[in-house]
Design a protein around this motif. Structure first.
Motif, short mmCIF file in Angstrom:
data_model
loop_
_atom_site.label_atom_id
_atom_site.label_comp_id
_atom_site.label_asym_id
_atom_site.label_seq_id
_atom_site.Cartn_x
_atom_site.Cartn_y
_atom_site.Cartn_z
N MET A 1 0.84 -1.17 0.00
CA MET A 1 0.00 0.00 0.00
C MET A 1 0.90 1.25 0.00
SD MET A 1 -2.75 1.40 2.90
CE MET A 1 -2.53 0.04 3.94
N LYS A 2 0.59 2.18 -0.87
CA LYS A 2 1.32 3.44 -0.94
C LYS A 2 0.45 4.53 -0.34
CE LYS A 2 3.60 6.44 -4.27
NZ LYS A 2 3.88 6.64 -5.70
N LEU A 3 0.96 5.20 0.68
CA LEU A 3 0.18 6.17 1.43
C LEU A 3 0.95 7.48 1.51
CD1 LEU A 3 -2.30 6.63 3.32
CD2 LEU A 3 -0.91 5.71 5.17
N PRO A 15 -2.97 12.16 6.40
CA PRO A 15 -3.04 11.77 4.98
C PRO A 15 -2.96 13.01 4.07
CG PRO A 15 -4.71 10.62 6.24
CD PRO A 15 -4.12 11.66 7.15
N ASP A 20 -5.63 9.08 0.16
CA ASP A 20 -4.76 8.59 1.22
C ASP A 20 -5.54 8.42 2.52
OD1 ASP A 20 -2.34 8.56 -0.33
OD2 ASP A 20 -2.29 10.74 -0.14
N TYR A 21 -6.49 9.31 2.75
CA TYR A 21 -7.34 9.20 3.94
C TYR A 21 -8.13 7.90 3.91
CZ TYR A 21 -10.99 10.16 7.34
OH TYR A 21 -11.85 10.06 8.40
N LEU A 23 -7.28 5.12 2.41
CA LEU A 23 -6.34 4.02 2.71
C LEU A 23 -5.99 3.98 4.19
CD1 LEU A 23 -3.84 4.26 -0.30
CD2 LEU A 23 -5.44 2.40 0.18
N ALA A 24 -5.78 5.15 4.79
CA ALA A 24 -5.41 5.22 6.20
C ALA A 24 -6.51 4.68 7.10
CB ALA A 24 -5.07 6.67 6.58
#
Length: 137
Positions: A1-3, A15, A20-21, A23-24
């Motif tokens: 996973m790329k964040l 994020p 990104d949020y 994913l987080a």
């Protein structure tokens, strides 16, 4: 996973974008995670480096090829690998400055060290180089 994360003044991270949020949110609270960080390269800074090389090329009379000049600047700045020729001679080869080979932090170091090499080669003040390049960026 790329964040993508942005560091806050209080030391925490948030994020960078809505994606990104999302994913987080999948990261469990109180679980241990390890993250490797990488500062992505800035394309305009990459162009600024080539403007620096171009400025140097047009203010010297040793090199007939700008690529040879760029490689020698990189080597003299300390960004090289050693290799051996078929005649068993050790030579230095410039490291790649491609986006995939060098992150922004390392590229920033390269830029500053190349500028120092240019100051030595041309016998000029570093501030003169900075001022000249900054008028275009």
């Amino acid at each position: 996973m790329k964040l993508g994360l942005i560091k806050q003044l209080n030391g925490s991270f948030k994020p960078a974008y809505d994606s990104d949020y999302e994913l987080a949110k999948k990261i469990k609270v109180n679980d241990y995670y390890e993250f490797n960080y990488k500062k992505p390269r800035n394309y305009l800074f990459h162009k600024k480096f080539f403007a620096l090389v171009n400025l140097t090329y047009h203010n010297q009379d040793t090199y007939n090829n700008i690529d040879d000049l760029r490689e020698d600047l990189i080597v003299d700045a300390g960004f090289y690998r050693k290799t051996r020729t078929k005649h068993d001679e050790t030579i230095k080869k410039a490291l790649s400055i491609s986006f995939s080979k060098m992150d922004e932090t390392e590229f920033n170091d390269l830029y500053n060290r190349v500028a120092d090499v240019i100051v030595q080669w041309l016998g000029i003040e570093k501030q003169d180089i900075v001022d000249n390049i900054n008028q275009y960026f």
